[in-house]
Design an enzyme around this catalytic site. Structure first.
Site, PDB file in Angstrom:
ATOM      1  N   ASP A  64      30.854  88.397  91.670  1.00 31.37           N
ATOM      2  CA  ASP A  64      30.845  87.249  90.780  1.00 31.37           C
ATOM      3  C   ASP A  64      31.750  86.199  91.402  1.00 31.37           C
ATOM      4  O   ASP A  64      32.983  86.333  91.393  1.00 31.37           O
ATOM      5  CB  ASP A  64      31.352  87.648  89.399  1.00 31.37           C
ATOM      6  CG  ASP A  64      31.330  86.491  88.407  1.00 31.37           C
ATOM      7  OD1 ASP A  64      31.074  85.344  88.817  1.00 31.37           O
ATOM      8  OD2 ASP A  64      31.567  86.740  87.204  1.00 31.37           O
ATOM      9  N   ASN A  91      24.976  77.444  97.550  1.00 28.04           N
ATOM     10  CA  ASN A  91      23.891  77.248  96.596  1.00 28.04           C
ATOM     11  C   ASN A  91      24.243  77.705  95.184  1.00 28.04           C
ATOM     12  O   ASN A  91      23.724  77.168  94.204  1.00 28.04           O
ATOM     13  CB  ASN A  91      22.645  78.004  97.080  1.00 28.04           C
ATOM     14  CG  ASN A  91      21.602  78.149  95.992  1.00 28.04           C
ATOM     15  OD1 ASN A  91      20.908  77.195  95.642  1.00 28.04           O
ATOM     16  ND2 ASN A  91      21.493  79.347  95.428  1.00 28.04           N
ATOM     17  N   TYR A 156      28.319  69.531  83.891  1.00 21.88           N
ATOM     18  CA  TYR A 156      27.420  69.915  84.984  1.00 21.88           C
ATOM     19  C   TYR A 156      27.146  68.740  85.917  1.00 21.88           C
ATOM     20  O   TYR A 156      27.275  68.858  87.143  1.00 21.88           O
ATOM     21  CB  TYR A 156      26.098  70.446  84.430  1.00 21.88           C
ATOM     22  CG  TYR A 156      25.064  70.686  85.507  1.00 21.88           C
ATOM     23  CD1 TYR A 156      25.147  71.800  86.340  1.00 21.88           C
ATOM     24  CD2 TYR A 156      24.016  69.785  85.716  1.00 21.88           C
ATOM     25  CE1 TYR A 156      24.212  72.013  87.350  1.00 21.88           C
ATOM     26  CE2 TYR A 156      23.084  69.992  86.720  1.00 21.88           C
ATOM     27  CZ  TYR A 156      23.182  71.108  87.537  1.00 21.88           C
ATOM     28  OH  TYR A 156      22.270  71.308  88.543  1.00 21.88           O
ATOM     29  N   LYS A 160      28.194  68.191  90.001  1.00 18.89           N
ATOM     30  CA  LYS A 160      27.265  67.898  91.085  1.00 18.89           C
ATOM     31  C   LYS A 160      27.607  66.572  91.777  1.00 18.89           C
ATOM     32  O   LYS A 160      27.365  66.403  92.975  1.00 18.89           O
ATOM     33  CB  LYS A 160      25.830  67.886  90.552  1.00 18.89           C
ATOM     34  CG  LYS A 160      25.339  69.274  90.149  1.00 18.89           C
ATOM     35  CD  LYS A 160      25.487  70.271  91.293  1.00 18.89           C
ATOM     36  CE  LYS A 160      24.935  71.640  90.964  1.00 18.89           C
ATOM     37  NZ  LYS A 160      25.052  72.589  92.096  1.00 18.89           N
TER      38      LYS A 160
END
Length: 262
Positions: A64, A91, A156, A160
């Site tokens: 994890d 990724n 989120y 990014k």
């Protein structure tokens, strides 16, 4: 170039979605793989499948990545086994949907750890290993969400945006070296992301606009090997990002909120 002369590609979040498809694409091109993700069973199945299909070497590490010291554990694994890593694919990541003030802080912080900190940690820890190769690559997977603020995906989209900015700067810094750094920012991809984020209400819309992981992976790998700095796949996504640059931010954010508040 034979498989024996190619360095390993280390891929995080390799057990499913874009990561799994990137692993398949690189295996097809003869690259040995280091597959990292939480699900040991899924990694083993993928590893055995790619070995059988393409005759490449693979190794798996079930971990994890959001836990403390996970990146160091991955790096120690690479060093202990003396894997010559020439490609790092950052990724692994996920999204948390909902009004920020009503969402779990633990979930938000865990997402930040995986989406941002692990990208920074692995890049920093593995650059010395990557520099041992005549040509090496870092491929960071961002999102079209990086180009705008997205209400109900507030953290989120911010993570990014961080990945995009970090990749641009890292690329500039490493330009004199043998390492090429690429940021790949897809829009919706049929990976199960929406379900994990809690966006099940968008499934019907997603069916119309989602790109397929294998298609996206081919474009990502091509962009990486072409030493592109920043790539947005898909005409619709490119238009969307361009619109974000020229239209008022308030309008863009209101539109995004209308889409995701369903």
């Amino acid at each position: 170039m034979s498989e024996k002369t190619k360095p390993y590609a280390l891929i995080t979040g390799a057990s499913k979605g874009i990561g799994k498809s990137i692993a398949s694409e690189l295996a097809k091109q003869g690259y040995p793989l280091l597959l990292v993700a939480r699900s040991e069973e899924e990694l083993k199945v993928l590893s055995e499948d790619l070995q059988a299909k393409y005759g490449i070497s693979t190794a798996v590490l079930s971990i994890d990545l959001s836990i403390n010291d996970a990146s160091q554990i991955v790096t120690d694994w690479v060093k202990t086994n003396n894997y010559p890593v020439g490609i790092l694919v950052n990724n692994a990541g996920y999204g948390v949907w909902g009004d920020f003030s009503q969402s779990s802080l633990t979930d938000q912080l865990g997402m930040m750890q995986l989406n941002m900190n692990v990208v920074v940690e692995l890049s920093h820890l593995l650059v010395p290993i990557l520099l041992q190769e005549k040509q090496a690559y870092i491929l960071n997977i961002s999102s079209t969400a990086a180009y705008q603020a997205v209400p109900t995906l507030a953290v989120y989209s911010a993570t990014k945006a961080f990945v995009l900015s970090f990749t641009r700067a890292l690329r500039f810094e490493l330009a004199p070296t043998s390492i090429s750094v690429t940021c790949f920012s897809p829009g919706p991809v049929d990976t199960g992301f929406a379900a994990r984020a809690g966006l099940n209400a968008l499934n019907k819309m997603a069916e119309k606009f989602n790109m397929q992981p294998d298609e996206v992976a081919k474009m990502a790998v091509k962009a990486m090997f072409s030493k592109k700095s920043e790539v947005i796949p898909g005409f619709t996504n490119i238009i969307s990002v361009y619109a974000n640059r020229i239209l008022p931010k308030g309008f863009i954010e209101k539109t995004a909120a209308g889409i995701y508040k369903v």
